[in-house]
Structure formats: C-alpha cells, structure tokens
Design an enzyme around this catalytic site. Structure first.
Site, PDB file in Angstrom:
ATOM      1  N   HIS A 198       0.826  -1.207   0.000  1.00  0.00           N
ATOM      2  CA  HIS A 198       0.000   0.000   0.000  1.00  0.00           C
ATOM      3  C   HIS A 198       0.859   1.256   0.000  1.00  0.00           C
ATOM      4  O   HIS A 198       0.464   2.297  -0.536  1.00  0.00           O
ATOM      5  CB  HIS A 198      -0.955  -0.006   1.195  1.00  0.00           C
ATOM      6  CG  HIS A 198      -2.114  -0.919   0.981  1.00  0.00           C
ATOM      7  ND1 HIS A 198      -2.173  -2.177   1.512  1.00  0.00           N
ATOM      8  CD2 HIS A 198      -3.231  -0.764   0.233  1.00  0.00           C
ATOM      9  CE1 HIS A 198      -3.292  -2.760   1.117  1.00  0.00           C
ATOM     10  NE2 HIS A 198      -3.952  -1.935   0.343  1.00  0.00           N
ATOM     11  N   ARG A 305     -10.225   4.399  -1.372  1.00  0.00           N
ATOM     12  CA  ARG A 305      -9.748   3.601  -0.222  1.00  0.00           C
ATOM     13  C   ARG A 305      -9.991   4.413   1.059  1.00  0.00           C
ATOM     14  O   ARG A 305      -9.093   5.083   1.556  1.00  0.00           O
ATOM     15  CB  ARG A 305      -8.261   3.294  -0.364  1.00  0.00           C
ATOM     16  CG  ARG A 305      -7.905   2.328  -1.478  1.00  0.00           C
ATOM     17  CD  ARG A 305      -6.416   2.026  -1.452  1.00  0.00           C
ATOM     18  NE  ARG A 305      -6.061   0.883  -2.238  1.00  0.00           N
ATOM     19  CZ  ARG A 305      -5.579   0.942  -3.493  1.00  0.00           C
ATOM     20  NH1 ARG A 305      -5.435   2.106  -4.094  1.00  0.00           N
ATOM     21  NH2 ARG A 305      -5.258  -0.164  -4.139  1.00  0.00           N
ATOM     22  N   ARG A 341     -15.139   2.374  -1.214  1.00  0.00           N
ATOM     23  CA  ARG A 341     -14.812   1.059  -0.662  1.00  0.00           C
ATOM     24  C   ARG A 341     -14.814   1.238   0.862  1.00  0.00           C
ATOM     25  O   ARG A 341     -14.115   2.097   1.383  1.00  0.00           O
ATOM     26  CB  ARG A 341     -13.435   0.621  -1.152  1.00  0.00           C
ATOM     27  CG  ARG A 341     -13.256  -0.885  -1.083  1.00  0.00           C
ATOM     28  CD  ARG A 341     -12.206  -1.467  -0.213  1.00  0.00           C
ATOM     29  NE  ARG A 341     -11.026  -0.784   0.076  1.00  0.00           N
ATOM     30  CZ  ARG A 341      -9.819  -1.122  -0.395  1.00  0.00           C
ATOM     31  NH1 ARG A 341      -9.694  -2.084  -1.259  1.00  0.00           N
ATOM     32  NH2 ARG A 341      -8.748  -0.493   0.011  1.00  0.00           N
ATOM     33  N   GLU A 441     -11.302 -10.504  -4.317  1.00  0.00           N
ATOM     34  CA  GLU A 441      -9.865 -10.450  -4.024  1.00  0.00           C
ATOM     35  C   GLU A 441      -9.412 -11.610  -3.143  1.00  0.00           C
ATOM     36  O   GLU A 441      -8.248 -11.701  -2.771  1.00  0.00           O
ATOM     37  CB  GLU A 441      -9.492  -9.106  -3.398  1.00  0.00           C
ATOM     38  CG  GLU A 441     -10.280  -8.717  -2.169  1.00  0.00           C
ATOM     39  CD  GLU A 441      -9.901  -7.330  -1.636  1.00  0.00           C
ATOM     40  OE1 GLU A 441      -8.882  -6.764  -2.069  1.00  0.00           O
ATOM     41  OE2 GLU A 441     -10.624  -6.834  -0.754  1.00  0.00           O
ATOM     42  N   ASN A 464      -4.489  -6.996  -6.474  1.00  0.00           N
ATOM     43  CA  ASN A 464      -3.349  -6.966  -5.546  1.00  0.00           C
ATOM     44  C   ASN A 464      -3.494  -8.073  -4.503  1.00  0.00           C
ATOM     45  O   ASN A 464      -2.571  -8.845  -4.245  1.00  0.00           O
ATOM     46  CB  ASN A 464      -3.261  -5.619  -4.828  1.00  0.00           C
ATOM     47  CG  ASN A 464      -3.291  -4.457  -5.791  1.00  0.00           C
ATOM     48  OD1 ASN A 464      -2.923  -4.622  -6.945  1.00  0.00           O
ATOM     49  ND2 ASN A 464      -3.736  -3.299  -5.336  1.00  0.00           N
ATOM     50  N   ASP A 465      -4.667  -8.120  -3.901  1.00  0.00           N
ATOM     51  CA  ASP A 465      -4.871  -9.161  -2.885  1.00  0.00           C
ATOM     52  C   ASP A 465      -5.152 -10.516  -3.514  1.00  0.00           C
ATOM     53  O   ASP A 465      -4.780 -11.544  -2.955  1.00  0.00           O
ATOM     54  CB  ASP A 465      -6.017  -8.767  -1.941  1.00  0.00           C
ATOM     55  CG  ASP A 465      -5.529  -7.809  -0.876  1.00  0.00           C
ATOM     56  OD1 ASP A 465      -4.471  -8.085  -0.292  1.00  0.00           O
ATOM     57  OD2 ASP A 465      -6.182  -6.784  -0.639  1.00  0.00           O
ATOM     58  N   ARG A 475       2.244  -9.457  -0.119  1.00  0.00           N
ATOM     59  CA  ARG A 475       2.467  -8.390  -1.109  1.00  0.00           C
ATOM     60  C   ARG A 475       3.466  -7.335  -0.664  1.00  0.00           C
ATOM     61  O   ARG A 475       3.949  -6.555  -1.469  1.00  0.00           O
ATOM     62  CB  ARG A 475       1.128  -7.751  -1.515  1.00  0.00           C
ATOM     63  CG  ARG A 475       0.359  -7.168  -0.363  1.00  0.00           C
ATOM     64  CD  ARG A 475      -1.070  -6.843  -0.754  1.00  0.00           C
ATOM     65  NE  ARG A 475      -1.201  -5.497  -1.278  1.00  0.00           N
ATOM     66  CZ  ARG A 475      -2.368  -4.902  -1.475  1.00  0.00           C
ATOM     67  NH1 ARG A 475      -3.512  -5.541  -1.227  1.00  0.00           N
ATOM     68  NH2 ARG A 475      -2.422  -3.679  -1.932  1.00  0.00           N
ATOM     69  N   CYS A 512      -9.847  -2.934 -10.082  1.00  0.00           N
ATOM     70  CA  CYS A 512      -9.298  -1.746  -9.414  1.00  0.00           C
ATOM     71  C   CYS A 512      -7.937  -2.032  -8.793  1.00  0.00           C
ATOM     72  O   CYS A 512      -7.352  -1.179  -8.137  1.00  0.00           O
ATOM     73  CB  CYS A 512     -10.267  -1.208  -8.372  1.00  0.00           C
ATOM     74  SG  CYS A 512     -10.597  -2.362  -7.041  1.00  0.00           S
TER      75      CYS A 512
HETATM   76  C1  PEP Z   1      -6.597  -4.937  -4.324  1.00  0.00           C
HETATM   77  O1  PEP Z   1      -6.435  -5.733  -3.403  1.00  0.00           O
HETATM   78  O2  PEP Z   1      -6.305  -5.188  -5.506  1.00  0.00           O
HETATM   79  C2  PEP Z   1      -7.160  -3.597  -4.060  1.00  0.00           C
HETATM   80  C3  PEP Z   1      -7.501  -2.802  -5.038  1.00  0.00           C
HETATM   81  O3  PEP Z   1      -7.280  -3.180  -2.782  1.00  0.00           O
HETATM   82  P1  PEP Z   1      -6.039  -2.803  -1.842  1.00  0.00           P
HETATM   83  O4  PEP Z   1      -4.821  -2.634  -2.706  1.00  0.00           O
HETATM   84  O5  PEP Z   1      -6.398  -1.551  -1.136  1.00  0.00           O
HETATM   85  O6  PEP Z   1      -5.928  -3.968  -0.911  1.00  0.00           O
HETATM   86 MG    MG Z   2      -7.360  -5.438  -1.504  1.00  0.00          MG
END
Ligand code: PEP
Ligand code: MG
Length: 599
Positions: A198, A305, A341, A441, A464-465, A475, A512
């Site tokens: 993040h 976010r 979100r 996710e 991402n998750d 990550r 996203c």
């Molecule tokens: C993700 O997990 O891809 C996402 C968009 O949310 P975050 O990066 O805030 O976990």
């Molecule tokens: Mg996420």
C-alpha cells in the site's frame, strides 16, 4: 545544488512509482527506543531520576486523555481501553515497583521499567486467570508509551518536515505515507517493501517517484546527502557526480514531457478502433486526490480507499466529518460515479488508535476489512450512514472489501439497511438506492462468483490481494516480490471465471487492482471484455491512449490464445511481442554514464 566529493554509489531496488527526483535526503529514523542500556545513578541523583519517571508517566497520562477527548461521542465506548491504560499507569504493581526498583538498585528509569515489566509479564503468563493473562498486551502498550516519554523519542511526524527532501527510511507504513505533503516530499526510498504494498500504491497515486526493497539504503544514506531516486528503473544514486546529475536531469525532463504529451489527450474517450468502450477511472486514498482524477481525464472514481482518512488521524472520525468530506468528493465528481470502498483496516493498515487488544501473527489473514467491520458494527454503521448521506449529492456506489462468503454479503446488506433505517428515523436526507458491489480479491469469492453475482450489482477485481492470496505471496515482502505476477495463469483464469460469471448474471465487472494501471496488461483486460478499469490517476492517460490503439476483436482472439498457455514467462513474452511497443519505455534507460560502485 551542492555536489559531494565522495564517490558516487548506486543502489538497486524495486521501482515502486515512476519518475525521477534529485535532491537532499531526509532520513526518517524510527528505531528511537529499541535499545535500552543500564547505568548506575549516584545516590544524590536518585530523587531526580525518580522524578524523571513520574514526569514521563504524567505525560503518558496526558497523551491518553487527549486521545479520549479526540474520539467522537458515538464511539466513546471504544476508548475504554485507554481508560484501562490510564488506570494501569498509576497501578501500584507497576508505578510503585518501578520507583522502588530505581531507588533500591540505583539504576536509570528505563532499565527499571524494562525489568519490572518483564517480571509482571512473566507473572501474568503463569496465572490461571485469563483476564489477567490478557492484560499482557495492555502492559506492553503502556510500557512503550512511558518509554517513549522517558527517552523523549518523538513520534516521527512526516507532516512536520519543512523543506524539500527525498525521504529515506527503513520502512514506511501506509499511515506514515498518507502524511506526505507534496510541496515538501519529492519522493521516497525504503529498505523494505515491494511494488504491491500500500505504501507504493500511495506513491503512485501522489505521482511521486519511489524506490523500495533497497535493503541497506537507510544505513548508507545520511540526512542532507544528495541522492537521485529513479522510480522507473528502481535505482538510487548516492553522492552523484555532476555528469550523472546532468544525465538524470535530462531524463527527468524527457519523462515529464512525455507525460504531458499523453495527458493532453486524456479527455478523449477510451474506445478501441472497432467501438469497444472502456471506462477508465481513478483510485484515491484521500479526498484531496480527487482533483488529479479530474485533471487526468478519469471517468469517475472506481476505488476510494476510505481507510486512509482513518489512518492519518489520532482518533476515529465522526459521522459528520466523514459525511462532509465524502460529500465534497461526490460533488466534485458529479455526475461521474464515486465508488466508496468501506473500511479496509488491518493487514498492513493498522490504526494508531486500535481498539483491539490482541496480536496477530498473520495480519494479512487476520481481522482485516469486512471482518473487522462486522466485528465492530457500531464503527461500520458510522461510515455507512456517512456514505448514504453523501449519496444524495451525486453518483455513489458502495464496495465491500475482502468478501469471502455469502453470509458476509447478507450481513453487510443488513447493516446497510439498518443504517438507512436509522437515518430515516432521524429524518436525515440520505439515499439507500445505490449500487452495491463486492471486491473479488479472495480466491473463495472467485469460486463462489456464480452464487454471489445475483446478490450484488457489480464485482470489482482486487488483483493486488487476489495475487497475494492465490499465489501465497505477502504483497509487502521484498523477498518474494519477484514472484508477485499478475500474468500467472492461475490469476488470468480467475479473471476469466469472474468476468464469465458476472456476464452470465448481467452485472458489472471491473478491475481496481494495480494491474489495471499498467498499459502492458490493457490488451488482455480488453480481451476479457472488462468495461471498467480503475487506477492511480497518473496512469489514466496512458491506459486510455493504449485502449484507443487496440482492436477489440484482436484482443479477444489474443486473450483466447493466452488462456491456453501455462506459464507466466511465455504469456509475458507474447504480450511484449504483440503489444509491447504501445506504451512508454525510456529508450535511454540503459545508457547511463555510471561509473560508481555497486552496492
Ligand atoms: C486490491 O487488493 O487489488 C485492491 C484494489 O485493494 P487494496 O490494494 O487496497 O488492498
Ligand atoms: Mg485489496
């Protein structure tokens, strides 16, 4: 700029956010209170030492009272924990014993604190009483608080930096990064972290260069050293020569020019040569970032976010404060959509004023996001009410993070109804009839996508998750960052399954995660038929331009072929071969006049 006579040094890390910055380093030292040394206090100075301890406790007490004061009325019950800490501060077992230890052993207060705390913790652990055993975390917390006050280690506040610098840190948490002031911080570099963390996502949203995973940068760089951070190549140069500075200044200028050229066309619709229209939206973390989404031609906000507004504070925000800032964002974007979100707290985004009193060994697999909100419905309801109130002023969608079961969907919908009912009972203007979506996710959600689709209005793929949980890769962990790959066939198949299920049930499906903002992947995502992508605002123009350079039919065929492949390297090769030339590459990146030594 002052050029150092010291030989230049090149450090290699991970390019976490594009761009180049050149300037003075500012070392953020967070190790402050780690090392406690024992020293003997002479008899005549004992009273002073005991007073020093009493003052530290009194300051800690003030800090805790201030935190209670800053908490909104409706969440006051959650500050019980601070009350407990205030009571413990003056508990005889702790306070009295530490004073006695200083006097009897003639040692410094820090050492006495450390010894007494260690004894108390040992005593608690051996007790049958579970209540006392659970006080272990409270004891730990107040011990840190007193210690910080004793050694005078200030909580490093990035917001207080008052000159133009490049931050250098062992690590920066998302909460630290959310305090970055763009007028002062040109970019940052860290020893730890990776591109999917993040912290690096925020750098991309802010549009500042960042290099992470450098391992030893914070030991090799001092405050005021001249450094160059190249976030595109993942390189840092310490004590650059005049020649190197000149070279990077030229590259920096070319990069900025290139960005400006692409941004010129950012308001043109992203439509392929054969008429497939893509909505290209922006991700934001804080309300003020909304301006960048508008400036770079975003078709809306695909991911807000909202937890960052909580992270950058010292106490929970009130419903009115949230409502006002949400309303501003919704009004600025009107009539374009804003996707709120809901709170994705924990994992790597821990609140400073956490109300929970436990330690998680695996926070990414812990009480994060929707799990946290369902455990604390009163905190959740405050946010839901603020969103429903803001919805009156524009086009609002709501998105629930980290959903892994249908029960969670049911429970969140129930709480949304409850929030709306309470607003209706109070005659407060609000709008319940808004689109409700879930983040896809967690692999469980992909497998359940057919069952979940009829229950919601849209899916938003959080790659991402999804990559983290599917490929079992933390990550934020630098050691496995090279394995974090959106082109892993398992991920592409999951995207395919999710889009198929969404299309079967006629609901929207968006992406996203960071994958959406890399133009290399755009042909693949177009080929999957995804109609909305959301990304850091600065990536919007290049992705729009890439979409305009494609043919939907060609992408569909290409994606069909890619789905037959079984290894990520091959998929990457095919993408590069067929579409690689359509996005920006710095042709001179490998021609650096570098003559320094490698770390
Ligand atoms: C993700 O997990 O891809 C996402 C968009 O949310 P975050 O990066 O805030 O976990
Ligand atoms: Mg996420």
């Amino acid at each position: 700029m002052r050029v150092s006579a010291t030989q230049e040094l090149k450090l290699f890390g991970i390019g976490a956010s594009d761009g180049i910055c050149i300037g003075q380093a500012y070392l953020v030292d967070k190790k402050g209170v780690d090392v406690i040394k024992r020293y003997v206090i002479p008899e005549h100075a004992l009273a002073n030492e005991m007073n020093r301890f009493k003052t530290a406790v009194s300051n800690a007490d003030d800090e805790l009272h201030a935190m209670i004061e800053a908490s909104p009325e409706d969440l006051r019950q959650h500050v019980n924990i601070y009350e407990t800490h205030i009571a413990l501060l003056k508990d005889k077992m702790l306070y009295g014993r530490i004073l006695a230890h200083i006097e009897k052993e003639r040692v410094n207060a820090e050492w006495a604190l450390k010894k007494v705390i260690a004894n108390i913790k040992l005593m608690f652990q051996n007790m049958d009483d579970s209540y006392l055993r659970e006080r272990d975390a409270d004891i730990e917390h107040i011990s840190e608080l007193i210690l910080r006050n004793l050694v005078g280690a200030k909580q490093e506040n990035i917001a207080d930096i008052d000159r133009r610098v490049i931050l250098v840190a062992h690590d920066l948490s998302p909460a630290d990064t959310s305090q970055i002031n763009l007028e002062r911080i040109m970019g940052f570099i860290t020893d730890g972290g990776s591109k999917a963390s993040h912290t690096s996502i925020i750098a991309r949203t802010l549009g500042i260069p960042a290099v992470m995973g450098l391992e030893t940068a914070s030991r090799k760089i001092n405050t005021d050293d001249i450094i160059i951070a190249d976030g595109t190549q993942g390189i840092v140069i310490v004590h650059p020569s005049e020649k190197t500075i000149l070279f990077y200044e030229e590259r920096q200028e070319r990069y900025e020019q290139h960005k400006a050229i692409i941004a010129r066309d950012c308001n043109i619709t992203a439509e392929t040569s054969d008429g497939f229209k893509m909505k290209v939206m922006g991700n934001i973390e804080l309300p003020e970032e909304v301006v960048a989404v508008r400036d770079y031609g975003g078709d809306g906000i695909g991911l807000y976010r909202t937890e960052f507004q909580y992270l950058s504070r010292h106490a929970f925000p009130s419903e009115d404060l949230l409502f006002e800032s949400y309303k501003d964002v919704v009004e600025v974007m009107h009539p374009l959509p804003v996707t709120f979100r809901t709170l994705d707290i924990n994992g790597d985004k821990v609140l400073r004023y956490s109300i929970d009193n436990y330690h998680e060994d695996n926070p990414a697999l812990g009480l994060r996001a929707i799990r946290y909100c369902l455990k604390h419905p009163d905190i959740f309801i405050v946010q839901l009410r603020a969103i429903l109130r803001a919805a009156v002023y524009g086009n609002v969608r709501i998105l629930f993070p980290m959903i892994s079961s249908c029960l969670e969907i049911k429970e969140t919908q129930r709480l949304l109804d409850e929030a709306a009912a309470s607003l209706a009972a109070e005659n407060l203007p609000h709008k319940r009839d808004i689109e409700v979506g879930i983040m896809i996710e967690v692999p469980a959600a992909v497998m359940m996508a057919d069952v979940m689709a009829p229950k919601v209005d849209f899916f938003s793929l959080g790659t991402n998750d999804l990559i983290q949980y599917t490929l079992a890769i933390d990550r934020g962990n630098r050691q496995v960052a090279h394995l974090f790959n959106p082109l892993h066939p398992a991920i592409i198949r999951m995207l395919k399954r999710t889009t198929d299920m969404a299309s079967d049930h006629n609901i929207g499906v968006f992406i996203c995660g960071e994958m959406a903002g890399d133009p290399l992947y755009t042909p693949l995502l177009v080929g999957l038929g995804i109609k909305e992508l959301s990304m850091s605002p600065f990536a919007i123009p290049i992705v729009k331009q890439t979409v305009r350079s494609l043919s939907f039919k060609e992408c569909q065929q290409f994606t069909h072929d890619i789905l037959q492949l079984t290894n990520a390297t091959e998929i990457f090769g095919r993408l590069k071969e067929k579409f690689g030339g359509r996005h920006y590459q710095d042709a001179d990146a490998s021609e650096e006049p570098f003559n320094g030594k490698t770390a």
